[in-house]
Design an enzyme around this catalytic site. Structure first.
Site, PDB file in Angstrom:
ATOM      1  N   TYR A  68       0.854  -1.193   0.000  1.00  0.00           N
ATOM      2  CA  TYR A  68       0.000   0.000   0.000  1.00  0.00           C
ATOM      3  C   TYR A  68       0.887   1.238   0.000  1.00  0.00           C
ATOM      4  O   TYR A  68       0.590   2.226  -0.673  1.00  0.00           O
ATOM      5  CB  TYR A  68      -0.925  -0.006   1.224  1.00  0.00           C
ATOM      6  CG  TYR A  68      -1.878  -1.179   1.245  1.00  0.00           C
ATOM      7  CD1 TYR A  68      -3.025  -1.189   0.459  1.00  0.00           C
ATOM      8  CD2 TYR A  68      -1.633  -2.279   2.058  1.00  0.00           C
ATOM      9  CE1 TYR A  68      -3.901  -2.267   0.478  1.00  0.00           C
ATOM     10  CE2 TYR A  68      -2.504  -3.367   2.085  1.00  0.00           C
ATOM     11  CZ  TYR A  68      -3.627  -3.352   1.291  1.00  0.00           C
ATOM     12  OH  TYR A  68      -4.486  -4.415   1.306  1.00  0.00           O
ATOM     13  N   ASN A  89     -12.569  -1.375  -5.048  1.00  0.00           N
ATOM     14  CA  ASN A  89     -12.348  -1.824  -6.422  1.00  0.00           C
ATOM     15  C   ASN A  89     -13.575  -2.596  -6.915  1.00  0.00           C
ATOM     16  O   ASN A  89     -13.890  -3.656  -6.375  1.00  0.00           O
ATOM     17  CB  ASN A  89     -11.103  -2.718  -6.466  1.00  0.00           C
ATOM     18  CG  ASN A  89     -10.801  -3.265  -7.839  1.00  0.00           C
ATOM     19  OD1 ASN A  89     -11.390  -2.873  -8.839  1.00  0.00           O
ATOM     20  ND2 ASN A  89      -9.872  -4.212  -7.895  1.00  0.00           N
ATOM     21  N   CYS A  97      -6.399  -6.131  -7.296  1.00  0.00           N
ATOM     22  CA  CYS A  97      -6.150  -5.558  -5.971  1.00  0.00           C
ATOM     23  C   CYS A  97      -5.536  -6.582  -5.013  1.00  0.00           C
ATOM     24  O   CYS A  97      -4.927  -6.199  -4.014  1.00  0.00           O
ATOM     25  CB  CYS A  97      -7.415  -4.945  -5.387  1.00  0.00           C
ATOM     26  SG  CYS A  97      -8.850  -6.025  -5.394  1.00  0.00           S
ATOM     27  N   HIS A  98      -5.631  -7.871  -5.346  1.00  0.00           N
ATOM     28  CA  HIS A  98      -5.013  -8.885  -4.490  1.00  0.00           C
ATOM     29  C   HIS A  98      -3.490  -8.782  -4.506  1.00  0.00           C
ATOM     30  O   HIS A  98      -2.827  -9.300  -3.618  1.00  0.00           O
ATOM     31  CB  HIS A  98      -5.454 -10.299  -4.908  1.00  0.00           C
ATOM     32  CG  HIS A  98      -5.044 -10.706  -6.274  1.00  0.00           C
ATOM     33  ND1 HIS A  98      -5.759 -10.326  -7.401  1.00  0.00           N
ATOM     34  CD2 HIS A  98      -3.998 -11.434  -6.721  1.00  0.00           C
ATOM     35  CE1 HIS A  98      -5.157 -10.821  -8.473  1.00  0.00           C
ATOM     36  NE2 HIS A  98      -4.089 -11.496  -8.084  1.00  0.00           N
ATOM     37  N   GLU A 125      -0.143 -17.438  -8.326  1.00  0.00           N
ATOM     38  CA  GLU A 125       0.705 -16.628  -9.201  1.00  0.00           C
ATOM     39  C   GLU A 125       2.190 -16.773  -8.863  1.00  0.00           C
ATOM     40  O   GLU A 125       3.037 -16.263  -9.593  1.00  0.00           O
ATOM     41  CB  GLU A 125       0.312 -15.147  -9.104  1.00  0.00           C
ATOM     42  CG  GLU A 125      -1.036 -14.831  -9.701  1.00  0.00           C
ATOM     43  CD  GLU A 125      -1.342 -13.342  -9.696  1.00  0.00           C
ATOM     44  OE1 GLU A 125      -0.417 -12.520  -9.479  1.00  0.00           O
ATOM     45  OE2 GLU A 125      -2.517 -12.985  -9.930  1.00  0.00           O
TER      46      GLU A 125
END
Length: 140
Positions: A68, A89, A97-98, A125
């Site tokens: 952030y 979002n 946003c994750h 990911e």
């Protein structure tokens, strides 16, 4: 529209997405299988602070994270303000946003499944932070 991923339901506000439901669902399935690293849909970004944060989130590459604070520095604002925009979002997954985490925690995730889904998406990911593997266990 409700989209299912990894056993969780995610609400996407289709008014922000320039693609059919079938196309979005197909791309989510490809993403879930690890065959897609970005969504190929037009996004209607709002002309607001939230839109600026959404654009910054959309620029985070697949498999990477930013804090952030990183986004706050980029946008000349506070990490709390960035966190609020992330929570608003309207199209999580499409605008990832994750991939935005706290300096010492995963932070939140407004989609159903909350932080559990965020952790699952980042693990799928193989997320890294600043070129280093993100230690998801350190965020327990």
């Amino acid at each position: 529209m409700q989209i299912s991923i990894h056993g969780f339901s995610v609400e996407l506000d289709e008014s922000y997405v320039g693609a059919s439901r079938a196309s979005v669902e197909s791309q989510v399935r490809e993403y879930e299988r690890g065959e897609r690293t970005r969504f190929d849909v037009a996004v209607a970004y709002p002309e607001s602070f939230d839109g600026r944060v959404m654009r910054a989130m959309a620029a985070i590459p697949y498999g990477e994270t930013r804090t952030y604070g990183d986004l706050a520095s980029e946008l000349d604002t506070s990490p709390v303000a960035v966190g609020g925009a992330c929570g608003r979002n309207p199209i999580p997954l499409v605008v990832p946003c994750h991939r935005v985490v706290g300096a010492d925690s995963l932070g939140g995730f407004s989609a159903d499944g909350g932080v559990g889904l965020k952790r699952r998406l980042l693990a799928a990911e193989g997320a890294t932070a600043g070129g280093r593997q993100t230690d998801l266990a350190a965020f327990d």
